[in-house]
Scaffold this active site. Structure first.
Site, PDB file in Angstrom:
ATOM      1  N   LYS A  19       2.012   4.030 -48.842  1.00  0.00           N
ATOM      2  CA  LYS A  19       1.218   5.174 -46.980  1.00  0.00           C
ATOM      3  C   LYS A  19       0.537   5.042 -46.993  1.00  0.00           C
ATOM      4  O   LYS A  19      -0.161   5.196 -46.190  1.00  0.00           O
ATOM      5  CB  LYS A  19       2.623   6.338 -47.506  1.00  0.00           C
ATOM      6  CG  LYS A  19       4.232   6.058 -46.729  1.00  0.00           C
ATOM      7  CD  LYS A  19       4.846   7.158 -47.272  1.00  0.00           C
ATOM      8  CE  LYS A  19       4.476   8.203 -48.473  1.00  0.00           C
ATOM      9  NZ  LYS A  19       5.012   7.737 -49.670  1.00  0.00           N
ATOM     10  N   ARG A  94       9.539  15.904 -46.017  1.00  0.00           N
ATOM     11  CA  ARG A  94      10.171  15.131 -47.545  1.00  0.00           C
ATOM     12  C   ARG A  94      11.502  15.501 -47.842  1.00  0.00           C
ATOM     13  O   ARG A  94      11.765  16.132 -48.099  1.00  0.00           O
ATOM     14  CB  ARG A  94       8.686  15.531 -48.357  1.00  0.00           C
ATOM     15  CG  ARG A  94       8.133  14.255 -48.997  1.00  0.00           C
ATOM     16  CD  ARG A  94       7.570  14.866 -49.993  1.00  0.00           C
ATOM     17  NE  ARG A  94       7.272  13.913 -51.184  1.00  0.00           N
ATOM     18  CZ  ARG A  94       6.250  13.342 -51.335  1.00  0.00           C
ATOM     19  NH1 ARG A  94       5.215  13.598 -50.652  1.00  0.00           N
ATOM     20  NH2 ARG A  94       5.729  12.356 -52.545  1.00  0.00           N
ATOM     21  N   ARG A 133      -1.294   1.893 -61.158  1.00  0.00           N
ATOM     22  CA  ARG A 133      -1.786   2.673 -60.640  1.00  0.00           C
ATOM     23  C   ARG A 133      -2.185   4.058 -61.694  1.00  0.00           C
ATOM     24  O   ARG A 133      -3.668   4.743 -61.713  1.00  0.00           O
ATOM     25  CB  ARG A 133      -1.018   3.689 -59.354  1.00  0.00           C
ATOM     26  CG  ARG A 133      -1.777   4.850 -58.504  1.00  0.00           C
ATOM     27  CD  ARG A 133      -1.390   5.108 -57.048  1.00  0.00           C
ATOM     28  NE  ARG A 133      -0.145   6.265 -57.718  1.00  0.00           N
ATOM     29  CZ  ARG A 133       0.378   6.507 -56.641  1.00  0.00           C
ATOM     30  NH1 ARG A 133      -0.194   6.152 -55.446  1.00  0.00           N
ATOM     31  NH2 ARG A 133       1.222   7.629 -56.965  1.00  0.00           N
ATOM     32  N   ARG A 139      -3.549   9.499 -62.510  1.00  0.00           N
ATOM     33  CA  ARG A 139      -2.849  10.374 -62.002  1.00  0.00           C
ATOM     34  C   ARG A 139      -2.074  11.065 -62.665  1.00  0.00           C
ATOM     35  O   ARG A 139      -0.606   9.977 -62.815  1.00  0.00           O
ATOM     36  CB  ARG A 139      -2.453   9.960 -60.350  1.00  0.00           C
ATOM     37  CG  ARG A 139      -2.760  10.778 -59.166  1.00  0.00           C
ATOM     38  CD  ARG A 139      -2.284  10.255 -58.143  1.00  0.00           C
ATOM     39  NE  ARG A 139      -0.544  10.394 -57.732  1.00  0.00           N
ATOM     40  CZ  ARG A 139      -0.120  10.595 -56.876  1.00  0.00           C
ATOM     41  NH1 ARG A 139      -0.310  10.052 -55.851  1.00  0.00           N
ATOM     42  NH2 ARG A 139       1.213  11.343 -56.564  1.00  0.00           N
ATOM     43  N   ARG A 150      10.312  11.366 -59.176  1.00  0.00           N
ATOM     44  CA  ARG A 150       9.807  11.252 -57.976  1.00  0.00           C
ATOM     45  C   ARG A 150      11.167  10.527 -56.793  1.00  0.00           C
ATOM     46  O   ARG A 150      10.952  10.353 -56.018  1.00  0.00           O
ATOM     47  CB  ARG A 150       8.501  10.652 -58.177  1.00  0.00           C
ATOM     48  CG  ARG A 150       8.024  11.717 -58.564  1.00  0.00           C
ATOM     49  CD  ARG A 150       6.650  11.440 -59.038  1.00  0.00           C
ATOM     50  NE  ARG A 150       5.045  11.087 -58.231  1.00  0.00           N
ATOM     51  CZ  ARG A 150       4.582  10.134 -58.408  1.00  0.00           C
ATOM     52  NH1 ARG A 150       4.854   9.707 -59.775  1.00  0.00           N
ATOM     53  NH2 ARG A 150       3.596   9.433 -57.474  1.00  0.00           N
TER      54      ARG A 150
END
Ligand code: AMP
Length: 194
Positions: A19, A94, A133, A139, A150
């Site tokens: 996204k 969300r 990632r 992150r 998540r």
């Protein structure tokens, strides 16, 4: 004088579906700003604001930041001048409460949801992407335990919104397990075709 109706694109997809990458490309292509709640929280975290401190406890676990806080932050962002023609919403709404709040905000601002592109990617591919990632971007919430949470939060709180928007005839499903530019081409035509 009547004001032009603001148009909003709501990008849906699980964490890691692409996204953010796509929203960044679409900003230029559609001349609309990307409003990414995850990025807004991370900016607050970096600046050590009260909002950032509050959000951190939830983000570290991969849980949703409470609706009230998130909705207030989005309202604030959408009131800014660069959102006068609309925005590309990335990571919001969300939860059902956020979807309701978005409806209220759109009514208040004179806006409508143009289309809800759903970028679909298989869960195992997503987990592999997020772990990669983690290595590249570092992150804090890209570790395996948080990633799994998540995914669960996505399934429980966010995925049901697809039914909600499908009933309104807004959802277009796209295969997200393809090169970025292929997904982008499809997205642009889906959005422009609406
Ligand atoms: P993201 O960058 O979109 O993956 O978001 C990173 C984290 O920020 C999420 O795991 C949540 O903790 C928080 N977050 C982002 N967007 C929202 C939202 N709309 N509602 C609640 N929490 C959010």
């Amino acid at each position: 004088m009547t004001e032009k109706v603001k148009t909003f694109v709501v990008l849906m997809g699980a964490p890691g579906a692409g996204k953010g990458t796509q929203a960044k490309l679409l900003q230029e292509q559609l001349n609309l700003p990307q409003v990414a709640t995850g990025d807004l929280f991370r900016a607050n975290l970096k600046q050590e604001t009260e909002l950032g401190k509050l959000a951190k406890t939830y983000m570290d676990r991969g849980d949703l930041v409470p609706d009230e806080v998130t909705i207030a932050m989005v309202k604030d962002r959408l009131e800014q001048d660069d959102c006068r023609s609309g925005a590309i919403l990335d990571g919001f709404p969300r939860s059902p409460a956020q979807a309701d709040a978005l409806n209220d905000l759109l009514e208040e601002f004179g806006g409508m949801i143009n289309v809800v592109p759903f970028i679909y990617v298989d869960q195992e591919v997503l987990i592999a992407r997020l772990l990669k990632r983690a290595e590249i971007e570092g992150r804090a919430d890209d570790n395996e335990e948080t990633i799994r949470n998540r995914m669960n939060v996505y399934k429980e709180s966010t995925a049901p919104l697809l039914d909600y928007y499908s009933e309104k005839g807004l959802v277009v499903k796209l295969d997200g397990d393809r090169p970025v530019d292929e997904v982008n081409n499809d997205l642009v035509s889906v959005i422009r075709g609406n």
